[in-house]
Scaffold this motif. Structure first.
Motif, PDB file in Angstrom:
ATOM      1  N   ALA A 146      -7.710   2.798   8.708  1.00  0.00           N
ATOM      2  CA  ALA A 146      -8.898   1.303   9.264  1.00  0.00           C
ATOM      3  C   ALA A 146      -9.405   0.559   8.123  1.00  0.00           C
ATOM      4  O   ALA A 146      -9.041  -0.788   9.225  1.00  0.00           O
ATOM      5  CB  ALA A 146     -10.578   2.658   9.117  1.00  0.00           C
ATOM      6  N   SER A 147      -8.803   1.275   6.632  1.00  0.00           N
ATOM      7  CA  SER A 147      -8.971   0.195   5.791  1.00  0.00           C
ATOM      8  C   SER A 147      -7.910  -0.985   5.859  1.00  0.00           C
ATOM      9  O   SER A 147      -7.929  -1.887   5.868  1.00  0.00           O
ATOM     10  CB  SER A 147      -9.525   0.740   4.270  1.00  0.00           C
ATOM     11  N   ILE A 148      -6.485  -0.368   6.109  1.00  0.00           N
ATOM     12  CA  ILE A 148      -5.389  -0.618   6.139  1.00  0.00           C
ATOM     13  C   ILE A 148      -5.393  -1.605   7.217  1.00  0.00           C
ATOM     14  O   ILE A 148      -5.220  -2.556   7.119  1.00  0.00           O
ATOM     15  CB  ILE A 148      -4.264   0.374   6.108  1.00  0.00           C
ATOM     16  N   GLU A 199      -0.957 -10.525   8.013  1.00  0.00           N
ATOM     17  CA  GLU A 199       0.099 -10.383   7.106  1.00  0.00           C
ATOM     18  C   GLU A 199       0.873  -8.866   7.507  1.00  0.00           C
ATOM     19  O   GLU A 199      -0.012  -8.469   7.412  1.00  0.00           O
ATOM     20  CB  GLU A 199       0.033 -11.308   5.586  1.00  0.00           C
ATOM     21  N   PRO A 200       1.985  -9.601   7.270  1.00  0.00           N
ATOM     22  CA  PRO A 200       3.140  -7.949   6.958  1.00  0.00           C
ATOM     23  C   PRO A 200       2.113  -6.911   6.243  1.00  0.00           C
ATOM     24  O   PRO A 200       1.538  -7.539   5.059  1.00  0.00           O
ATOM     25  CB  PRO A 200       4.426  -7.585   6.833  1.00  0.00           C
ATOM     26  N   ILE A 201       2.379  -5.727   5.836  1.00  0.00           N
ATOM     27  CA  ILE A 201       1.462  -4.545   5.357  1.00  0.00           C
ATOM     28  C   ILE A 201       2.933  -4.113   4.540  1.00  0.00           C
ATOM     29  O   ILE A 201       2.971  -3.585   5.410  1.00  0.00           O
ATOM     30  CB  ILE A 201       0.800  -4.472   4.934  1.00  0.00           C
ATOM     31  N   TYR A 202       3.301  -3.621   3.746  1.00  0.00           N
ATOM     32  CA  TYR A 202       4.134  -2.893   2.977  1.00  0.00           C
ATOM     33  C   TYR A 202       4.125  -1.907   2.536  1.00  0.00           C
ATOM     34  O   TYR A 202       3.349  -1.612   1.638  1.00  0.00           O
ATOM     35  CB  TYR A 202       5.085  -4.156   2.056  1.00  0.00           C
ATOM     36  N   ILE A 203       4.487  -0.641   2.862  1.00  0.00           N
ATOM     37  CA  ILE A 203       4.130   0.528   3.198  1.00  0.00           C
ATOM     38  C   ILE A 203       5.176   0.974   2.172  1.00  0.00           C
ATOM     39  O   ILE A 203       6.786   1.191   2.442  1.00  0.00           O
ATOM     40  CB  ILE A 203       3.625   1.980   4.388  1.00  0.00           C
ATOM     41  N   LYS A 219       0.973  -1.201   0.078  1.00  0.00           N
ATOM     42  CA  LYS A 219       0.048  -0.288   0.002  1.00  0.00           C
ATOM     43  C   LYS A 219       0.914   1.057  -0.138  1.00  0.00           C
ATOM     44  O   LYS A 219       2.076   0.912   0.815  1.00  0.00           O
ATOM     45  CB  LYS A 219      -1.065   0.223   1.484  1.00  0.00           C
ATOM     46  N   ALA A 220      -0.069   2.651  -0.714  1.00  0.00           N
ATOM     47  CA  ALA A 220       1.222   3.628  -0.828  1.00  0.00           C
ATOM     48  C   ALA A 220       0.957   4.038   0.351  1.00  0.00           C
ATOM     49  O   ALA A 220      -0.463   3.919   1.414  1.00  0.00           O
ATOM     50  CB  ALA A 220       0.162   3.971  -1.699  1.00  0.00           C
TER      51      ALA A 220
END
Length: 88
Positions: free
Chosen positions: A14-16, A25-29, A4-5
């Motif tokens: 909230a969505s993230i 899972e990890p979210i890469y920003i 995600k940006a």
């Protein structure tokens, strides 16, 4: 892999947050198209830390075995556990 940006993090936290909790899972920003941060739920992070601690203990035990520490077989380990349980 979830990417995600940084703008999405600012504009739709909230969505993230929900994605992180639902997927574990990890979210890469990314920032300006480059990797910047990794975000994950607290539960996923704590589970990850547990795995790392367990791996460290296994590596320590293996190193002790290689260095010549005394080892025991499964039947002896069971016997020692029974003794500890009976002593409680």
């Amino acid at each position: 892999m979830i990417i995600k940006a940084s703008a999405a993090l600012r504009n739709d936290y909230a969505s993230i947050s929900n994605i992180a909790k639902e997927t574990n899972e990890p979210i890469y920003i990314t920032k300006n198209g480059e990797g910047d941060l990794v975000l994950m739920s607290i539960d996923a992070f704590e589970k990850y830390e547990q795995v790392l601690r367990l791996r460290a203990k296994i590596l320590q035990a293996e190193q002790e075995r290689i260095d010549g520490a005394r080892t025991i077989d499964v039947s002896e380990a069971r016997s020692q556990l029974r003794e500890r349980i009976n002593g409680i």
